[in-house]
Design a protein around this motif. Structure first.
Motif, PDB file in Angstrom:
ATOM      1  N   SER A 101       0.886   6.917  13.700  1.00  0.00           N
ATOM      2  CA  SER A 101       2.316   6.626  13.227  1.00  0.00           C
ATOM      3  C   SER A 101       2.384   5.170  13.061  1.00  0.00           C
ATOM      4  CB  SER A 101       3.473   7.057  14.136  1.00  0.00           C
ATOM      5  OG  SER A 101       3.228   8.439  14.113  1.00  0.00           O
ATOM      6  N   TYR A 102       3.165   4.963  12.053  1.00  0.00           N
ATOM      7  CA  TYR A 102       3.511   3.369  11.604  1.00  0.00           C
ATOM      8  C   TYR A 102       5.019   3.383  11.792  1.00  0.00           C
ATOM      9  CZ  TYR A 102      -1.129   2.375   9.637  1.00  0.00           C
ATOM     10  OH  TYR A 102      -2.384   2.098   9.602  1.00  0.00           O
ATOM     11  N   ALA A 103       5.401   2.769  12.988  1.00  0.00           N
ATOM     12  CA  ALA A 103       6.978   2.486  13.038  1.00  0.00           C
ATOM     13  C   ALA A 103       7.795   3.661  12.561  1.00  0.00           C
ATOM     14  CB  ALA A 103       7.450   1.279  12.404  1.00  0.00           C
ATOM     15  N   GLY A 104       7.390   4.929  13.461  1.00  0.00           N
ATOM     16  CA  GLY A 104       8.090   6.109  12.934  1.00  0.00           C
ATOM     17  C   GLY A 104       7.497   6.785  11.818  1.00  0.00           C
ATOM     18  N   VAL A 105       6.842   6.476  10.896  1.00  0.00           N
ATOM     19  CA  VAL A 105       6.276   7.012   9.967  1.00  0.00           C
ATOM     20  C   VAL A 105       5.116   7.648  10.138  1.00  0.00           C
ATOM     21  CG1 VAL A 105       5.244   6.786   7.538  1.00  0.00           C
ATOM     22  CG2 VAL A 105       7.168   5.494   7.938  1.00  0.00           C
ATOM     23  N   ARG A 106       4.782   9.134  10.256  1.00  0.00           N
ATOM     24  CA  ARG A 106       3.717   9.749  10.532  1.00  0.00           C
ATOM     25  C   ARG A 106       2.659   9.572   9.476  1.00  0.00           C
ATOM     26  NH1 ARG A 106       2.612  11.645  15.531  1.00  0.00           N
ATOM     27  NH2 ARG A 106       1.646  13.573  15.721  1.00  0.00           N
ATOM     28  N   ALA A 107       1.973   8.647   9.487  1.00  0.00           N
ATOM     29  CA  ALA A 107       0.813   8.615   8.368  1.00  0.00           C
ATOM     30  C   ALA A 107      -0.413   9.713   8.581  1.00  0.00           C
ATOM     31  CB  ALA A 107       0.167   7.288   8.752  1.00  0.00           C
ATOM     32  N   LEU A 108      -0.709  10.008   9.684  1.00  0.00           N
ATOM     33  CA  LEU A 108      -1.768  10.809   9.971  1.00  0.00           C
ATOM     34  C   LEU A 108      -1.068  12.229  10.957  1.00  0.00           C
ATOM     35  CD1 LEU A 108      -5.115   9.164   9.672  1.00  0.00           C
ATOM     36  CD2 LEU A 108      -4.139  10.793   7.858  1.00  0.00           C
ATOM     37  N   GLY A 151      -5.340  13.235  -2.058  1.00  0.00           N
ATOM     38  CA  GLY A 151      -3.907  13.321  -1.756  1.00  0.00           C
ATOM     39  C   GLY A 151      -3.019  12.504  -2.482  1.00  0.00           C
ATOM     40  N   GLU A 152      -1.798  12.935  -2.583  1.00  0.00           N
ATOM     41  CA  GLU A 152      -0.893  11.878  -3.394  1.00  0.00           C
ATOM     42  C   GLU A 152      -0.611  10.572  -2.832  1.00  0.00           C
ATOM     43  OE1 GLU A 152       0.682  13.351  -6.472  1.00  0.00           O
ATOM     44  OE2 GLU A 152       1.893  15.299  -5.616  1.00  0.00           O
ATOM     45  N   ASN A 153      -0.218   9.623  -3.569  1.00  0.00           N
ATOM     46  CA  ASN A 153       0.179   8.344  -2.813  1.00  0.00           C
ATOM     47  C   ASN A 153       0.937   8.520  -1.612  1.00  0.00           C
ATOM     48  OD1 ASN A 153      -1.058   6.729  -4.617  1.00  0.00           O
ATOM     49  ND2 ASN A 153       0.708   6.501  -5.991  1.00  0.00           N
ATOM     50  N   GLY A 154       0.535   7.717  -0.420  1.00  0.00           N
ATOM     51  CA  GLY A 154       1.144   7.760   0.766  1.00  0.00           C
ATOM     52  C   GLY A 154       0.837   9.046   1.503  1.00  0.00           C
ATOM     53  N   SER A 155      -0.394   9.929   1.248  1.00  0.00           N
ATOM     54  CA  SER A 155      -0.542  10.915   2.025  1.00  0.00           C
ATOM     55  C   SER A 155      -1.360  10.599   3.350  1.00  0.00           C
ATOM     56  CB  SER A 155      -1.211  12.139   1.214  1.00  0.00           C
ATOM     57  OG  SER A 155      -2.393  11.643   0.466  1.00  0.00           O
ATOM     58  N   GLY A 156      -1.816   9.604   3.199  1.00  0.00           N
ATOM     59  CA  GLY A 156      -2.658   8.812   4.378  1.00  0.00           C
ATOM     60  C   GLY A 156      -4.098   8.881   4.034  1.00  0.00           C
ATOM     61  N   LYS A 157      -4.644   8.947   2.963  1.00  0.00           N
ATOM     62  CA  LYS A 157      -6.087   8.824   2.818  1.00  0.00           C
ATOM     63  C   LYS A 157      -6.675   7.402   3.417  1.00  0.00           C
ATOM     64  CE  LYS A 157      -5.339   9.068  -1.650  1.00  0.00           C
ATOM     65  NZ  LYS A 157      -3.872   8.996  -1.795  1.00  0.00           N
ATOM     66  N   SER A 158      -5.881   6.207   2.934  1.00  0.00           N
ATOM     67  CA  SER A 158      -6.549   5.043   3.218  1.00  0.00           C
ATOM     68  C   SER A 158      -6.562   4.773   4.979  1.00  0.00           C
ATOM     69  CB  SER A 158      -5.644   3.883   2.642  1.00  0.00           C
ATOM     70  OG  SER A 158      -5.785   3.642   1.176  1.00  0.00           O
ATOM     71  N   THR A 159      -5.260   5.390   5.443  1.00  0.00           N
ATOM     72  CA  THR A 159      -5.470   5.388   6.678  1.00  0.00           C
ATOM     73  C   THR A 159      -6.491   6.134   7.597  1.00  0.00           C
ATOM     74  OG1 THR A 159      -2.911   5.249   6.671  1.00  0.00           O
ATOM     75  CG2 THR A 159      -3.756   5.727   8.866  1.00  0.00           C
ATOM     76  N   LEU A 160      -6.696   7.206   7.047  1.00  0.00           N
ATOM     77  CA  LEU A 160      -7.887   8.050   7.466  1.00  0.00           C
ATOM     78  C   LEU A 160      -9.202   7.239   7.340  1.00  0.00           C
ATOM     79  CD1 LEU A 160      -8.691  10.534   8.989  1.00  0.00           C
ATOM     80  CD2 LEU A 160      -8.959  11.723   6.647  1.00  0.00           C
TER      81      LEU A 160
HETATM   82  P1  ADP Z   1      -2.637   6.880   0.840  1.00  0.00           P
HETATM   83  O1  ADP Z   1      -3.907   5.971   0.883  1.00  0.00           O
HETATM   84  O2  ADP Z   1      -2.954   8.022   0.752  1.00  0.00           O
HETATM   85  O3  ADP Z   1      -1.689   6.379  -0.380  1.00  0.00           O
HETATM   86  P2  ADP Z   1      -1.757   5.469   3.327  1.00  0.00           P
HETATM   87  O4  ADP Z   1      -2.839   5.580   4.192  1.00  0.00           O
HETATM   88  O5  ADP Z   1      -1.940   3.914   2.708  1.00  0.00           O
HETATM   89  O6  ADP Z   1      -1.681   6.606   1.975  1.00  0.00           O
HETATM   90  O7  ADP Z   1      -0.425   5.650   3.942  1.00  0.00           O
HETATM   91  C1  ADP Z   1       0.410   6.812   4.441  1.00  0.00           C
HETATM   92  C2  ADP Z   1       1.611   6.326   4.897  1.00  0.00           C
HETATM   93  O8  ADP Z   1       1.707   5.508   6.119  1.00  0.00           O
HETATM   94  C3  ADP Z   1       2.377   5.903   3.926  1.00  0.00           C
HETATM   95  O9  ADP Z   1       3.667   6.461   4.220  1.00  0.00           O
HETATM   96  C4  ADP Z   1       2.214   4.289   4.122  1.00  0.00           C
HETATM   97  O10 ADP Z   1       3.628   3.812   3.722  1.00  0.00           O
HETATM   98  C5  ADP Z   1       2.199   4.203   5.901  1.00  0.00           C
HETATM   99  N1  ADP Z   1       1.621   3.156   6.134  1.00  0.00           N
HETATM  100  C6  ADP Z   1       0.222   2.790   5.840  1.00  0.00           C
HETATM  101  N2  ADP Z   1      -0.163   1.629   6.464  1.00  0.00           N
HETATM  102  C7  ADP Z   1       0.957   1.334   7.047  1.00  0.00           C
HETATM  103  C8  ADP Z   1       1.120  -0.067   7.656  1.00  0.00           C
HETATM  104  N3  ADP Z   1       0.267  -0.830   7.831  1.00  0.00           N
HETATM  105  N4  ADP Z   1       2.271  -0.419   8.010  1.00  0.00           N
HETATM  106  C9  ADP Z   1       3.296   0.660   7.815  1.00  0.00           C
HETATM  107  N5  ADP Z   1       3.172   1.753   7.215  1.00  0.00           N
HETATM  108  C10 ADP Z   1       1.931   2.005   6.936  1.00  0.00           C
END
Ligand code: ADP
Ligand code: MG
Length: 497
Positions: A14-21, A38-47
């Motif tokens: 999670s990032y500040a309350g947003v559950r990224a994964l 996955g669509e934008n914001g679905s968590g791919k880059s985070t993974l």
């Molecule tokens: P994708 O690559 O699928 O577009 P991300 O993994 O970049 O998705 O993001 C998943 C969610 O986590 C989004 O809601 C994004 O805004 C949030 N998020 C990603 N990185 C950060 C960060 N460093 N700080 C705060 N929120 C983040």
């Protein structure tokens, strides 16, 4: 499945309350070509960052080569053979191919003396290992993107990569280059090296990947063998919405005259000898890779790129399209590819963006802007195109990609065009919005507008146009009616060019 290389277990972040994964599991076998969608914001880059050890998950573990990591560091990930190639490729443009491939490794080995021959030998060996050749002394900045990717892949291989991760590798490359990349990936597979790539171009995903993992809102929806998926199913998994696309069929009505006719239009370096006719109610798709001249052609039709020779007729009249004002006065509108820079004033309100093209219509008898009229007008368009806005006063930059795109379309529709040229109208927006925009475009055509739609996505063109022009290197190499081919045939046609 083949022997497992990487396993992700119950990973959450999670990032500040947003559950990224949210409790994600995934596994990748040795030699497997795996795609993460996955669509934008679905968590791919985070993974991906978690796999690279760059981001720490809140929960869960990562198992690589049978070793369990609860606190994976970047160096662990690299030592286990994981290499990430980010979209910018992180190459040194002013160094040679050989240096880019070999230097990292020599630095990792903390070598003090490095000689040119050694650098070259290492690079040469690595390239020949994957049966590829590039001039080793060429500076990287002079290479095509496909060859730059190859250099980045070789650099990864030299560091004993067992899994190469690529973030959106096919966004900026042509169809031919995608096929080339695919062939390299298949060669890696033969050597037992796995690939994980992120992409949003679904037809490509289905062509390249063996397995596909789908993320939506941080949750894993499932993983599938690419054989069991088709475009519509994958769209559904990604968006969670059954998108109902209305088919487009154009009925040739007798006596309809072309509203636009282009004869032998040429512009050196951009396009050559382009001829076609557009009738009311038609949607002509122009498909071609980046750099095929498609955007330059659109700009010329809209008075923004003076052609060297050739003729443009509007309703049978020869015209000189020498400015956008002229084009607009002749009933043309143009939706640019780069909507953020050319299409919207991001800091301005939704309302101001909508009326900017038609300010004259909104003046009162004292030639002052009639604010009531402006408000009513903006509201009407927001409703007509179902643009989701917090208020008409909200800044355009606060809207999602799909809503921004509908806003730009509304802005141009306000000028009451007869002919609408749309350059890549749905790039980078979510599937449901994409479908909604396609339906709007088809409705406009049914009402008699003539439409030219430019895209590099075969399904988009195939499903929304009655006629298709394939543009390669500045020329229209094929022109066909959609009813005469299948989507697969179109796809093959593009690959063979
Ligand atoms: P994708 O690559 O699928 O577009 P991300 O993994 O970049 O998705 O993001 C998943 C969610 O986590 C989004 O809601 C994004 O805004 C949030 N998020 C990603 N990185 C950060 C960060 N460093 N700080 C705060 N929120 C983040
Ligand atoms: Mg991302």
């Amino acid at each position: 499945m083949a022997e497992e290389l990487l396993k992700i277990q119950n990973v959450s972040k999670s990032y500040a309350g947003v559950r990224a994964l949210d409790n994600v599991n995934m596994s990748i076998g040795k030699g497997e070509v795996h795609c993460l969608v996955g669509e934008n914001g679905s968590g791919k880059s985070t993974l991906i960052k978690i796999i690279a050890g760059v981001v720490k998950p809140d929960e869960g573990e990562i198992i690589i080569n049978g070793k369990t990591f609860r606190n994976l560091r970047p160096i662990d990930s690299i030592n286990e053979g994981i290499q990430v190639i980010y979209q910018d490729l992180s190459l040194f443009p002013n160094l040679s191919v050989a240096e880019n491939i070999s230097l990292n490794q020599l630095i990792v080995e903390k070598r003090r003396l490095i000689n040119w021959k050694e650098i070259k030998d290492i690079a040469k060996k690595e390239l020949s290992n994957i049966n590829r050749e590039i001039n080793l002394s060429e500076r990287v900045e002079n290479l095509s993107i496909a060859n730059k990717q190859l250099v980045a892949i070789c650099r990864a291989l030299i560091q004993n990569a067992k899994l190469i991760i690529m973030d959106e590798p096919t966004t900026a490359i042509t169809k031919r280059e995608i096929d080339y990349l695919l062939s390299v990936i298949l060669d890696l597979k033969k050597r037992g090296i796995s690939t994980l790539f992120v992409s949003h171009k679904l037809s490509e995903v289905l062509q390249i990947a063996e397995r596909v993992t789908v993320l939506r809102d941080g949750k894993k929806i499932g993983d599938y063998s690419a054989d069991e998926l088709d475009y519509d199913t994958l769209s559904f998994y990604m968006s969670g919405k059954e998108v109902v696309s209305s088919p487009f069929s154009y009925e040739e009505k007798h006596g309809r005259k072309p509203m636009l006719e282009v004869k032998n239009l040429s512009k050196k370096g951009d396009f050559k000898d382009i001829s076609f006719k557009l009738k009311p109610g038609e949607i002509i798709g122009v498909i071609g890779p980046l750099g095929s001249g498609r955007t330059e052609l659109a700009l010329s039709l809209f008075g923004l790129n003076k052609p060297d020779s050739g003729e443009i007729y509007i309703n049978g009249q020869l015209v000189r399209m020498d400015s956008p004002q002229k084009a607009i006065s002749l009933g043309l509108s143009y939706l640019p590819e780069d909507r953020l820079h050319q299409g919207l004033f991001l800091r301005q309100s939704v309302q101001n963006n909508l009326v900017v093209t038609i300010l004259k219509k909104l003046l009162n008898k004292f030639k002052l802007l009639d604010h009531n009229k402006k408000y009513k007008y903006a509201k009407e368009w927001v409703n007509r195109l179902s643009i989701n806005v917090p208020s008409l006063e909200a800044a355009a930059q606060a809207l999602s990609g799909g809503n921004q795109q509908r806003l730009v379309i509304a802005k141009w529709l306000a000028t009451d065009p007869k002919i609408f040229i749309l350059d890549s109208p749905t790039v980078g927006i979510d599937i449901a919005s994409k479908n909604n925009i396609h339906n709007i475009i088809k409705q406009l055509a049914r009402e008699g507008m003539g439409i030219i739609m430019i895209s590099d996505e075969a399904p988009e063109i195939f499903r929304n146009c009655n006629r298709i022009m394939v543009m390669i290197d500045g020329s229209i190499v094929r022109e066909l009616n959609t009813v005469d081919i299948t989507e697969d045939e179109l796809f093959d046609m593009l690959s063979s060019n």
